[in-house]
Design an enzyme around this catalytic site. Structure first.
Site, PDB file in Angstrom:
ATOM      1  N   GLU A  87       0.835  -1.260  -0.372  1.00  0.00           N
ATOM      2  CA  GLU A  87      -0.007   0.301  -0.188  1.00  0.00           C
ATOM      3  C   GLU A  87       1.104   1.573   0.285  1.00  0.00           C
ATOM      4  O   GLU A  87       1.705   1.066   0.941  1.00  0.00           O
ATOM      5  CB  GLU A  87      -0.963  -0.021   0.882  1.00  0.00           C
ATOM      6  CG  GLU A  87      -1.652   1.006   1.355  1.00  0.00           C
ATOM      7  CD  GLU A  87      -2.591   1.807   2.693  1.00  0.00           C
ATOM      8  OE1 GLU A  87      -2.540   0.106   3.154  1.00  0.00           O
ATOM      9  OE2 GLU A  87      -3.426   2.389   2.410  1.00  0.00           O
TER      10      GLU A  87
ATOM     11  N   ARG B 124       5.265 -13.422  10.010  1.00  0.00           N
ATOM     12  CA  ARG B 124       5.922 -11.455   9.887  1.00  0.00           C
ATOM     13  C   ARG B 124       6.805 -11.429  10.064  1.00  0.00           C
ATOM     14  O   ARG B 124       7.541 -12.332  11.659  1.00  0.00           O
ATOM     15  CB  ARG B 124       4.712 -10.341  10.479  1.00  0.00           C
ATOM     16  CG  ARG B 124       3.804  -9.742   9.794  1.00  0.00           C
ATOM     17  CD  ARG B 124       2.743  -9.093  10.498  1.00  0.00           C
ATOM     18  NE  ARG B 124       3.478  -7.671  11.066  1.00  0.00           N
ATOM     19  CZ  ARG B 124       3.560  -6.807  10.136  1.00  0.00           C
ATOM     20  NH1 ARG B 124       2.447  -7.372   9.021  1.00  0.00           N
ATOM     21  NH2 ARG B 124       4.162  -5.341   9.739  1.00  0.00           N
TER      22      ARG B 124
ATOM     23  N   LYS C   6       4.476  -0.063   9.366  1.00  0.00           N
ATOM     24  CA  LYS C   6       4.284   2.249   8.946  1.00  0.00           C
ATOM     25  C   LYS C   6       3.599   3.082   9.730  1.00  0.00           C
ATOM     26  O   LYS C   6       4.184   4.240   9.790  1.00  0.00           O
ATOM     27  CB  LYS C   6       3.937   1.477   7.425  1.00  0.00           C
ATOM     28  CG  LYS C   6       4.647   1.291   6.595  1.00  0.00           C
ATOM     29  CD  LYS C   6       3.628   1.277   5.155  1.00  0.00           C
ATOM     30  CE  LYS C   6       2.979   0.483   4.771  1.00  0.00           C
ATOM     31  NZ  LYS C   6       2.629   0.117   3.823  1.00  0.00           N
TER      32      LYS C   6
HETATM   33  P1  ATP Z   1       2.501  -2.374   7.738  1.00  0.00           P
HETATM   34  O1  ATP Z   1       1.929  -3.229   9.018  1.00  0.00           O
HETATM   35  O2  ATP Z   1       3.677  -1.999   8.435  1.00  0.00           O
HETATM   36  O3  ATP Z   1       1.768  -0.839   7.280  1.00  0.00           O
HETATM   37  P2  ATP Z   1       1.396  -3.477   5.990  1.00  0.00           P
HETATM   38  O4  ATP Z   1       0.925  -4.761   5.656  1.00  0.00           O
HETATM   39  O5  ATP Z   1      -0.176  -2.433   6.108  1.00  0.00           O
HETATM   40  O6  ATP Z   1       2.457  -2.590   6.472  1.00  0.00           O
HETATM   41  P3  ATP Z   1       1.483  -3.523   3.680  1.00  0.00           P
HETATM   42  O7  ATP Z   1       1.972  -2.073   2.324  1.00  0.00           O
HETATM   43  O8  ATP Z   1       0.040  -3.583   3.482  1.00  0.00           O
HETATM   44  O9  ATP Z   1       1.838  -3.197   4.378  1.00  0.00           O
HETATM   45  O10 ATP Z   1       2.339  -4.383   2.448  1.00  0.00           O
HETATM   46  C1  ATP Z   1       2.812  -5.112   1.580  1.00  0.00           C
HETATM   47  C2  ATP Z   1       3.215  -6.215   1.858  1.00  0.00           C
HETATM   48  O11 ATP Z   1       4.267  -7.048   2.537  1.00  0.00           O
HETATM   49  C3  ATP Z   1       1.656  -7.234   2.531  1.00  0.00           C
HETATM   50  O12 ATP Z   1       2.139  -8.774   1.740  1.00  0.00           O
HETATM   51  C4  ATP Z   1       1.899  -7.441   3.677  1.00  0.00           C
HETATM   52  O13 ATP Z   1       1.898  -9.097   4.663  1.00  0.00           O
HETATM   53  C5  ATP Z   1       3.598  -8.351   4.098  1.00  0.00           C
HETATM   54  N1  ATP Z   1       4.658  -7.574   5.048  1.00  0.00           N
HETATM   55  C6  ATP Z   1       4.397  -6.114   5.362  1.00  0.00           C
HETATM   56  N2  ATP Z   1       4.549  -5.977   7.424  1.00  0.00           N
HETATM   57  C7  ATP Z   1       5.653  -7.470   6.685  1.00  0.00           C
HETATM   58  C8  ATP Z   1       7.098  -7.825   8.053  1.00  0.00           C
HETATM   59  N3  ATP Z   1       7.258  -7.344   8.912  1.00  0.00           N
HETATM   60  N4  ATP Z   1       7.336  -8.764   8.049  1.00  0.00           N
HETATM   61  C9  ATP Z   1       6.904  -9.148   6.315  1.00  0.00           C
HETATM   62  N5  ATP Z   1       5.857  -8.802   5.272  1.00  0.00           N
HETATM   63  C10 ATP Z   1       5.792  -7.901   5.819  1.00  0.00           C
HETATM   64 MG    MG Z   2      -1.328  -4.065   4.634  1.00  0.00          MG
END
Ligand code: ATP
Ligand code: MG
Length: 561
Positions: free
Chosen positions: A37, A263, A273
């Site tokens: 995102e 994660r 984020k």
């Molecule tokens: P955040 O919690 O930091 O906002 P998010 O999951 O909302 O992260 P996205 O941009 O939606 O952020 O993530 C893109 C991809 O990266 C998704 O498939 C998510 O599952 C993966 N991802 C995000 N954070 C992690 C992490 N700490 N470890 C492994 N994969 C991750």
């Molecule tokens: Mg997300």
């Protein structure tokens, strides 16, 4: 650490699934995607997701796409899109075809929403947000049907159209799927498909006044793109039944399946984020690419290489549990890559002048040193040597009682070798009014470049130095961990209270060897005896270069605390 090839590693559960799917022809071609995102910069956790998705595609001869999940215009922007694209490229991955966006499919998603309404599987709900929450029930209580649930499809369609064209204010209505308000999984209790948001979108402008929810968008996007294995993190496991409900109830062109893995969490940092954004907005750090940030742009600016990040990610388990990884594991891969590849150079962080009384004023000898001790192909650098030079204050002592074992540096009246140059002897010191040493008066032992000195002139050790006349002034920034606590956001802690006040130390007036004047942004070096450094990309064109310390030569963090 083990250096065995990936072929020796047992398959993780996702690799196993894919292998079986290919063998049984459930899957013809492996298609994965990385779906960020664009509401922030990528962090080290995303690197794991990137390596998993691109890695699987590569391993099984498939393809991986890059698709932005831009369904929430409030916090998204093109700045984030561009930064994410740059980060994925920097890691060394190339996605298949064009970059995709959820917003490319807004039209198709809307048509599918209409189809659900027509099929009696979705309705416009006019409960207020508070009522919606109340009707939803809880983990121990079933929900209640909305009074709008059974309104005629024609009425829902008319309202949906008004929502779309901007005739309905935010918060008044939502489009909800009609599934089951008593389902044990709350995600199935008539989830929201569309909400009104009269916010311009960074790609579609003001074309839309409604935006699809993540749940309504994600699986359908996967289907449109022919994704075979949609891999995400564990927090989406409870959403999987909903993902499947949409795929089963819509005329989608493919049947992607979702798999979840743990994660990556790193100790001594945060990987959310929202929290990273807070650090930026509250000026705790100097932007998303501050070298203390666990963002990929921050790591890069600090001097961490893409190879180190990828090797680190490859060393992590892909499993069905979340885990916290020790920062030392990342550090290991950072040092490993830099030790192999970073050219050597000398930089004196805390300079003390040395004048060589037996060296003729104005005479300069050009010495040379290899750029890397084990890699001849990296060439040599020139080290001009003259009457004055600088050594580090910490490398000199007047205390002649210091043991040779403990202090392998220069002591008054004794000998030390200058790295790649002569053995010198400290003959005296010049002090200022405050009694502080401002200069060392010394002499060289002739004929000692690459040769041992005569008997009885045994150097205590080898220290680094730079030429007085030919060195360049620079600034050096020493970074430490951004947080003092292993789990800054654990328990009921406020992560901002755990910020390490000493995470940045700026040293002015450092002296670097002349060869570093040709360094370009993000060039990596080992400053001998000091650690690994890189030229700061933001200050690369400034008059005075700024070098960021990527990491020390050894892990001395524990001892320091
Ligand atoms: P955040 O919690 O930091 O906002 P998010 O999951 O909302 O992260 P996205 O941009 O939606 O952020 O993530 C893109 C991809 O990266 C998704 O498939 C998510 O599952 C993966 N991802 C995000 N954070 C992690 C992490 N700490 N470890 C492994 N994969 C991750
Ligand atoms: Mg997300």
């Amino acid at each position: 650490m083990d250096d065995s090839s990936p072929a020796d590693k047992p398959l993780n559960f996702i690799q196993q699934v894919i292998k079986n799917d290919l063998q049984s022809s459930v899957t013809k071609e492996v298609v994965t995607r990385f779906p960020p995102e664009p509401n922030g910069y990528l962090h080290i956790g995303h690197a794991k997701a990137i390596c998993v998705n691109f890695g699987l595609a590569e391993e099984f001869d498939g393809i991986c796409r890059l698709r932005f999940d831009d369904t929430n215009p409030d916090k998204e922007s093109d700045e984030f899109v561009q930064a994410i694209i740059a980060d994925v490229r920097w890691l060394g991955f190339q996605w298949q075809g064009e970059v995709r966006y959820a917003s490319d499919y807004f039209g198709q998603l809307y048509d599918w929403a209409v189809a659900l309404v027509n099929a009696g599987k979705a309705y416009i709900c006019e409960l207020t947000p508070e009522q919606t929450r109340e009707y939803r029930g809880s983990l121990i209580e079933p929900g209640k049907n909305s009074p709008y649930r059974d309104r005629p499809a024609s009425e829902s369609l008319a309202l949906l159209e008004q929502m779309r064209t901007g005739d309905i204010a935010e918060g008044l209505m939502t489009l909800r799927a009609k599934i089951d308000m008593t389902a044990p999984n709350i995600n199935l209790r008539d989830p929201v498909l569309y909400r009104v948001k009269r916010v311009p979108h960074h790609r579609t402008g003001s074309e839309w006044s409604i935006y699809p929810s993540y749940d309504f968008a994600h699986g359908q996007e996967d289907a449109i793109e022919g994704v075979s294995h949609s891999i995400c993190t564990l927090e989406f496991a409870d959403h999987r039944p909903l993902y499947e409900w949409f795929i089963d109830n819509l005329p989608v062109p493919a049947k992607p399946r979702q798999f979840e893995f743990g994660r990556l969490n790193l100790n001594y940092t945060v990987t959310s984020k929202r929290k990273l954004r807070q650090l930026v907005e509250e000026n705790v750090v100097d932007g998303w690419d501050d070298p203390r940030m666990p963002t990929l742009s921050g790591l890069r600016r600090r001097g961490v290489t893409a190879t180190a990040v990828r090797e680190f990610c490859d060393s992590l388990a892909v499993s069905k549990t979340d885990g916290t990884v020790d920062m030392a594991q990342l550090d290991h891969f950072i040092r490993h890559d830099l030790n192999d590849n970073a050219p050597r150079a000398m930089c004196v962080l805390n300079p003390l002048k040395v004048t060589l009384t037996n060296w003729v004023e104005g005479e300069v000898e050009t010495l040379t040193a290899p750029c890397h001790p084990n890699r001849e192909e990296l060439g040599e650098r020139k080290l001009p040597f003259g009457r004055t030079l600088f050594i580090d204050r910490a490398d000199f002592s007047e205390d002649t009682t210091l043991s040779r074992k403990k202090f392998k540096r220069l002591v008054l009246g004794q000998f030390v070798r200058l790295r790649g140059a002569y053995v010198i002897k400290a003959d005296g010191v010049v002090t200022d009014e405050a009694g502080e040493i401002v200069e060392i008066i010394a002499s060289i032992v002739p004929g000692t470049v690459g040769e041992n000195p005569p008997e009885g002139m045994k150097p205590r050790g080898v220290i680094h130095w730079v030429s007085g006349e030919h060195s360049i002034d620079c600034e050096v920034r020493l970074y430490d961990r951004l947080f003092n606590e292993a789990d800054p956001d654990g328990g009921d802690k406020n992560f901002l209270d755990c910020v390490n006040p000493e995470s940045l130390e700026i040293l002015q007036g450092c002296k670097a060897e002349q060869s570093l004047s040709s360094a370009t942004a993000e060039d990596h070096y080992q400053f001998e005896r000091e650690g690994y450094f890189c030229l700061d990309s933001r200050c690369a064109s400034a008059d005075k270069p700024v070098f960021n310390r990527t990491i020390g030569l050894r892990d001395n963090w524990q001892q320091k605390k």
